[in-house]
Scaffold this motif. Structure first.
Motif, short mmCIF file in Angstrom:
data_model
loop_
_atom_site.label_atom_id
_atom_site.label_comp_id
_atom_site.label_asym_id
_atom_site.label_seq_id
_atom_site.Cartn_x
_atom_site.Cartn_y
_atom_site.Cartn_z
N ARG A 1 -42.74 -32.65 53.98
CA ARG A 1 -43.63 -32.73 52.81
C ARG A 1 -44.28 -31.39 52.53
NH1 ARG A 1 -46.23 -38.79 53.48
NH2 ARG A 1 -44.32 -39.86 52.82
N LEU A 2 -44.69 -30.70 53.58
CA LEU A 2 -45.22 -29.34 53.38
C LEU A 2 -44.14 -28.42 52.83
CD1 LEU A 2 -47.44 -28.83 56.56
CD2 LEU A 2 -48.22 -29.00 54.18
N GLN A 3 -42.93 -28.56 53.34
CA GLN A 3 -41.82 -27.72 52.87
C GLN A 3 -41.55 -27.96 51.37
OE1 GLN A 3 -37.89 -28.72 54.30
NE2 GLN A 3 -37.30 -26.56 54.36
N GLU A 4 -41.67 -29.20 50.92
CA GLU A 4 -41.48 -29.49 49.49
C GLU A 4 -42.52 -28.77 48.63
OE1 GLU A 4 -41.65 -33.74 49.13
OE2 GLU A 4 -39.73 -34.02 50.17
N GLN A 5 -43.72 -28.63 49.15
CA GLN A 5 -44.79 -27.95 48.41
C GLN A 5 -44.69 -26.44 48.48
OE1 GLN A 5 -48.68 -29.40 49.59
NE2 GLN A 5 -47.90 -31.48 49.77
N TYR A 6 -44.12 -25.94 49.58
CA TYR A 6 -44.06 -24.49 49.83
C TYR A 6 -42.63 -24.10 50.19
CZ TYR A 6 -49.14 -24.96 50.24
OH TYR A 6 -50.47 -25.23 50.01
N VAL A 7 -41.70 -24.33 49.26
CA VAL A 7 -40.27 -24.13 49.55
C VAL A 7 -39.93 -22.69 49.96
CG1 VAL A 7 -39.36 -26.04 48.21
CG2 VAL A 7 -39.81 -23.88 47.08
N ASP A 8 -40.69 -21.74 49.48
CA ASP A 8 -40.41 -20.35 49.81
C ASP A 8 -41.21 -19.86 51.03
OD1 ASP A 8 -42.77 -20.57 48.36
OD2 ASP A 8 -42.57 -18.57 47.46
N ARG A 9 -41.92 -20.78 51.70
CA ARG A 9 -42.76 -20.41 52.84
C ARG A 9 -42.36 -21.08 54.16
NH1 ARG A 9 -45.98 -16.14 51.05
NH2 ARG A 9 -46.39 -16.54 48.86
N ILE A 10 -41.65 -22.21 54.06
CA ILE A 10 -41.23 -22.95 55.25
C ILE A 10 -39.75 -23.25 55.17
CG2 ILE A 10 -41.49 -25.05 56.64
CD1 ILE A 10 -44.25 -25.42 55.45
N GLN A 11 -39.04 -22.94 56.24
CA GLN A 11 -37.61 -23.25 56.32
C GLN A 11 -37.40 -24.14 57.53
OE1 GLN A 11 -35.01 -20.02 57.50
NE2 GLN A 11 -33.46 -20.75 56.09
N ILE A 12 -36.80 -25.31 57.31
CA ILE A 12 -36.46 -26.23 58.39
C ILE A 12 -34.94 -26.31 58.45
CG2 ILE A 12 -36.64 -28.58 59.28
CD1 ILE A 12 -39.27 -28.82 57.67
N VAL A 13 -34.39 -25.98 59.61
CA VAL A 13 -32.95 -25.89 59.78
C VAL A 13 -32.51 -26.82 60.89
CG1 VAL A 13 -31.00 -24.34 60.20
CG2 VAL A 13 -33.05 -23.48 59.06
#
Length: 103
Positions: A86-98
């Motif tokens: 959910r955080l990644q959806e808000q900050y797509v250019d700040r969090i990368q989950i691989v």
């Protein structure tokens, strides 16, 4: 960028997690996104290591969690990953989950 690398076993259960980096929204110590991610990951690490007793945790430049999966670890990990995504959806250019990016 905050990078969260995940490793799953053949059944899709999370068996490893490695987190590093900085979101660069603000200076270290004042970054609300880094604080949120750190709080989620530290909560996960504490629960897995001290409550469920099914993981080992290394803290340093990277947070590394090695997990012995069971029903309790799956619940803790799924809840944490939901919040991180959910955080990644808000900050797509700040969090990368691989997924499955750990050796």
């Amino acid at each position: 960028m905050i990078r969260i690398q995940l490793k799953t076993d053949s059944s899709g259960r999370l068996i490893g997690l490695q987190a590093s980096g900085h979101s660069n929204l603000a200076n270290k110590g004042n970054d609300i996104l880094c604080a949120a991610v750190s709080a989620l990951l530290e909560n996960l690490a504490a629960g897995l290591e001290e409550i469920v007793k099914s993981a080992t945790v290394e803290r340093g430049e990277k947070l590394i969690i090695e997990i012995n999966p069971n029903s309790a670890t799956e619940l803790l990990c799924a809840t944490t990953l939901l919040s991180l995504r959910r955080l990644q959806e808000q900050y797509v250019d700040r969090i990368q989950i691989v997924m499955n990016d750990l050796q």
